[in-house]
Design a protein around this motif. Sequence first.
Motif, PDB file in Angstrom:
ATOM      1  N   ALA A  13      19.686  -5.721  40.213  1.00  0.00           N
ATOM      2  CA  ALA A  13      20.938  -6.828  39.906  1.00  0.00           C
ATOM      3  C   ALA A  13      21.696  -6.333  38.623  1.00  0.00           C
ATOM      4  O   ALA A  13      22.856  -6.432  38.499  1.00  0.00           O
ATOM      5  CB  ALA A  13      20.359  -8.036  40.136  1.00  0.00           C
ATOM      6  N   TYR A  14      20.476  -6.163  37.748  1.00  0.00           N
ATOM      7  CA  TYR A  14      21.033  -6.048  36.359  1.00  0.00           C
ATOM      8  C   TYR A  14      22.048  -4.672  36.184  1.00  0.00           C
ATOM      9  O   TYR A  14      22.850  -4.507  35.600  1.00  0.00           O
ATOM     10  CB  TYR A  14      19.986  -6.003  35.183  1.00  0.00           C
ATOM     11  CG  TYR A  14      20.256  -5.727  33.727  1.00  0.00           C
ATOM     12  CD1 TYR A  14      20.439  -6.633  32.941  1.00  0.00           C
ATOM     13  CD2 TYR A  14      20.734  -4.326  33.506  1.00  0.00           C
ATOM     14  CE1 TYR A  14      20.641  -6.442  31.691  1.00  0.00           C
ATOM     15  CE2 TYR A  14      21.112  -4.094  32.094  1.00  0.00           C
ATOM     16  CZ  TYR A  14      21.038  -5.323  31.219  1.00  0.00           C
ATOM     17  OH  TYR A  14      21.303  -4.941  29.859  1.00  0.00           O
ATOM     18  N   LEU A  15      21.354  -3.701  36.849  1.00  0.00           N
ATOM     19  CA  LEU A  15      21.880  -2.384  36.982  1.00  0.00           C
ATOM     20  C   LEU A  15      23.229  -2.487  37.781  1.00  0.00           C
ATOM     21  O   LEU A  15      24.298  -1.847  37.009  1.00  0.00           O
ATOM     22  CB  LEU A  15      21.084  -1.343  37.889  1.00  0.00           C
ATOM     23  CG  LEU A  15      21.840  -0.158  38.390  1.00  0.00           C
ATOM     24  CD1 LEU A  15      21.761   0.900  37.132  1.00  0.00           C
ATOM     25  CD2 LEU A  15      21.017   0.683  39.539  1.00  0.00           C
ATOM     26  N   LEU A  16      23.551  -3.090  38.702  1.00  0.00           N
ATOM     27  CA  LEU A  16      24.830  -3.152  39.560  1.00  0.00           C
ATOM     28  C   LEU A  16      25.793  -4.034  38.611  1.00  0.00           C
ATOM     29  O   LEU A  16      26.981  -3.482  38.347  1.00  0.00           O
ATOM     30  CB  LEU A  16      24.613  -3.877  40.896  1.00  0.00           C
ATOM     31  CG  LEU A  16      23.865  -3.367  42.100  1.00  0.00           C
ATOM     32  CD1 LEU A  16      23.488  -4.262  43.191  1.00  0.00           C
ATOM     33  CD2 LEU A  16      24.966  -2.532  42.305  1.00  0.00           C
ATOM     34  N   HIS A  50      20.543  -5.471  50.115  1.00  0.00           N
ATOM     35  CA  HIS A  50      21.666  -6.087  50.458  1.00  0.00           C
ATOM     36  C   HIS A  50      22.411  -6.669  49.023  1.00  0.00           C
ATOM     37  O   HIS A  50      23.602  -7.145  49.365  1.00  0.00           O
ATOM     38  CB  HIS A  50      21.215  -7.447  51.302  1.00  0.00           C
ATOM     39  CG  HIS A  50      20.737  -7.349  52.504  1.00  0.00           C
ATOM     40  ND1 HIS A  50      19.589  -6.964  53.068  1.00  0.00           N
ATOM     41  CD2 HIS A  50      21.669  -7.159  53.841  1.00  0.00           C
ATOM     42  CE1 HIS A  50      19.429  -6.850  54.385  1.00  0.00           C
ATOM     43  NE2 HIS A  50      20.650  -7.007  54.924  1.00  0.00           N
ATOM     44  N   ALA A  51      21.975  -6.072  48.120  1.00  0.00           N
ATOM     45  CA  ALA A  51      22.649  -6.421  46.842  1.00  0.00           C
ATOM     46  C   ALA A  51      24.178  -5.996  46.771  1.00  0.00           C
ATOM     47  O   ALA A  51      25.126  -6.915  46.110  1.00  0.00           O
ATOM     48  CB  ALA A  51      21.955  -6.050  45.556  1.00  0.00           C
ATOM     49  N   SER A  79      33.298  -9.356  52.483  1.00  0.00           N
ATOM     50  CA  SER A  79      33.053 -10.447  51.408  1.00  0.00           C
ATOM     51  C   SER A  79      33.344 -10.282  50.001  1.00  0.00           C
ATOM     52  O   SER A  79      33.794 -10.993  49.176  1.00  0.00           O
ATOM     53  CB  SER A  79      31.569 -10.985  51.831  1.00  0.00           C
ATOM     54  OG  SER A  79      30.658  -9.927  51.242  1.00  0.00           O
ATOM     55  N   SER A  80      33.132  -8.837  49.660  1.00  0.00           N
ATOM     56  CA  SER A  80      33.253  -8.415  48.289  1.00  0.00           C
ATOM     57  C   SER A  80      34.806  -8.588  48.166  1.00  0.00           C
ATOM     58  O   SER A  80      35.273  -8.922  46.900  1.00  0.00           O
ATOM     59  CB  SER A  80      32.883  -7.207  47.703  1.00  0.00           C
ATOM     60  OG  SER A  80      31.500  -7.246  47.656  1.00  0.00           O
ATOM     61  N   GLY A 137      26.166  -8.618  43.951  1.00  0.00           N
ATOM     62  CA  GLY A 137      27.345  -7.694  44.322  1.00  0.00           C
ATOM     63  C   GLY A 137      28.744  -8.304  44.038  1.00  0.00           C
ATOM     64  O   GLY A 137      29.580  -7.601  43.476  1.00  0.00           O
ATOM     65  N   TRP A 138      28.564  -9.572  44.659  1.00  0.00           N
ATOM     66  CA  TRP A 138      29.902 -10.116  44.469  1.00  0.00           C
ATOM     67  C   TRP A 138      30.503 -10.375  43.007  1.00  0.00           C
ATOM     68  O   TRP A 138      31.492 -10.131  42.329  1.00  0.00           O
ATOM     69  CB  TRP A 138      29.844 -11.769  45.287  1.00  0.00           C
ATOM     70  CG  TRP A 138      30.008 -11.705  46.470  1.00  0.00           C
ATOM     71  CD1 TRP A 138      30.196 -10.586  47.293  1.00  0.00           C
ATOM     72  CD2 TRP A 138      29.182 -12.628  47.364  1.00  0.00           C
ATOM     73  NE1 TRP A 138      30.055 -10.728  48.805  1.00  0.00           N
ATOM     74  CE2 TRP A 138      29.409 -11.934  48.898  1.00  0.00           C
ATOM     75  CE3 TRP A 138      28.642 -13.973  47.193  1.00  0.00           C
ATOM     76  CZ2 TRP A 138      28.806 -12.762  49.849  1.00  0.00           C
ATOM     77  CZ3 TRP A 138      28.127 -14.577  48.294  1.00  0.00           C
ATOM     78  CH2 TRP A 138      28.230 -13.979  49.743  1.00  0.00           C
TER      79      TRP A 138
END
Length: 493
Positions: free
Chosen positions: A107-110, A259-260, A267-268, A420-421
Motif C-alpha cells: 500500500a505504501y509502495l502504491l 486487489h490493491a 472504480s478507480s 489503489g483509489w
Amino acid sequence: MGKPLDPPPGSNTLTVRDNRTGKSYQIPIVDNSISATDFKAIKASRVAGEREENETEKGLRLADRGFLNTAVLRSEITYIDGDAGVLRYRGYPIEQLAQHSNHLETAYLLIYGSLPTPSQYQTWRDEIMHHSVIHADAEQFFRSFRYDAHPMAILTSALAYLGSYYSEANPSLQGQNLFTKGDKPSLATMDKQIYRLIGKATTLAAMAYRVRQGREFVTPPTGLSYTGSFLYQMDHLGQENYVPNPVLEKALDVLFLLHADHEMNASSTSVLQVGSSLVDPFSAVAAGCASLYGPLHGGANEAVIRMLISIGKPENVPAFLEAVKKREKVLSGFGHRVYKTSDPRSFIVRKTADEVFKITGKDELLETAMALHDAAMKDDYFISRKLAPNVDFWSGLIYRAMGFPNDYFPVLFAVPRVVGWLAHWRQMMLQAGGVKIWRPRQIYVGAAKRDYVGLEDRIAVEGLKKTPSAIEHSGISKRTRLASFKGQTKAKL
Ligand code: CMC
C-alpha cells in the motif's frame, strides 16, 4: 497542429487528412498518444440537410463508448500488459510482491511510489492501525440498516458517512485548493485522510458484517496485522486470547495485496471522476465503492459463486457453456477489458486457494469450478475471444471456504482497493498543472429544436402517445391515472 506540411519520415506526428475539406493536419504524438483536444481544430462546414446538433463547424469529436481506447491521465502507479499477462505495481512484478511483501507495505509502495524503509514502514503501519478506531456514534449509523441490507450498500454509505466527521478534510469547507497545493500542510492533511481511510476500511467492513449477524461491535485490537485485526473484529466472540488462524490471515493478506490496485479500472475511474470536482476524499472513495459493487466489476466474485451453485455439478457444465454461447447465461469470472490472456493474479489466487483448503477443507464447488474452467479454456468461443479467468473466478471459492457469506465477497475486494483509489486520488491532486474537472462530451442524437406545446394542446398535437403501460411507471396511482386519462380523452373527443 493544423499545419498542412508533409512531415519528414520518422517525425513523431500523425498526419490526418479531412476528406470533407481536403485539409491536412499534423498532430503531435507524445508517449504513443495523441491529444483529443487537437482534433477540435478539425472543422468543416455543415452540408445541406446536416443536423446543426452535429456541431460540425465546432470541431471533430472523438467517440469512445466505454473508454475502450482513451487514456484519461498520465500515471506512474500500475502497469498492465494485457496480451502478455503482466501486472506491475510501481514497476515491481505482482508475483514478487505477493511472495515477499504484504498488503500494508505494498500500500505504501502504491501510494508513495517506493518501498518504505524500515522506519517509514513502522510509522506507516502504526498510523494506519492507530486510525482504525471509529467514533462510538457510528454504531447508531450501522444499526439503522435492515438486517438483510447488502454489505456493499452499508460500506458505500459508511465511507461517505465517515467524511462527515472530518470537516478539516473537506475542501467545500476549507477551500477548494486544500489538497492541490502540494505544500507541507496540504500533504500532511492528505496523509491523515489516507491513514483514516485505510485504517478504518476494515473496521467499517467488520461492522457491516456484524450488524447483520446481530452481534456487538468489536473495538480494533492492538498488536495484530492489518488482516489479523480485520478477522479479529469480524469473528471475536469473547474468547480469551483469541487470534485468527495465521494461514487464513496470510491468505487474506495476499488476496488484499492482489486487489490493491489495477490501474484505470471502473472504480478507480469513478474515484477520479468524482474527485475531479475537488470533493473530499471520503465522498470520492464512496463513489469508487459504489462502482465496484456492480457484477461486471468487483461484484463478479459473488456472481461466480451464484453461477457455480446454479450449475450444481461438473456434468452440467457443457449445457451451461452452451447457454453462455447463446447469450442466455453469463460466465462470471471470465474475460477482462485489458487482459487477453489469463489474469496473472488468477494463478496466485489459485495457489492461495490450495493453502486455504488445507485448513478449511475443499469447497464442494471446486470440482464444478475446475470443470468449468477447463471446458471454457478448450472451447473455441472463449479462445477466439481471448476470454480467460480473471481474479474473481477463484477468489470467491477461498472466501466461501473461509466462511464469509456470498454477498460479503465484494467487500473483501473493496477494502484493499481503498489503497489503489487513494493512490490514484493523491496522484491526481498533486499532478503538475492542477486538477481538471472530468467533464466529457457526448454525441447528441436527440430531438432537433422544437417549440413548447401547452399541456391542454398536447394530446391534440401528439395524439394519445402515452400508452397506459408507459404511465404505469410514472408513479401515479391506477385510480388517479384512469380518472385523468378518461377525463382528458372525454374533453378532447
Ligand atoms: N462470458 C461470455 N462471453 C463474454 C464474456 C463472458 N464472461 N466476457 C466477454 N464476452 C464476450 C462478449 O460477449 C463479446 O463477444 P462478441 O464480440 O461476440 O460480442 C466479447 O467477448 C468481448 O467482450 P466485451 O463485452 O466487449 O468486453 P469488455 O471489455 O467490454 O468487458 C468484462 C469486460 C470484464 C466486463 C466482461 O468480460 C465480462 O462481463 N466478464 C464477466 C464479469 C466479470 O468477471 N467481471 C470481473 C472483471 S475482473 C475484476 C475486476 O477488475 O473487476
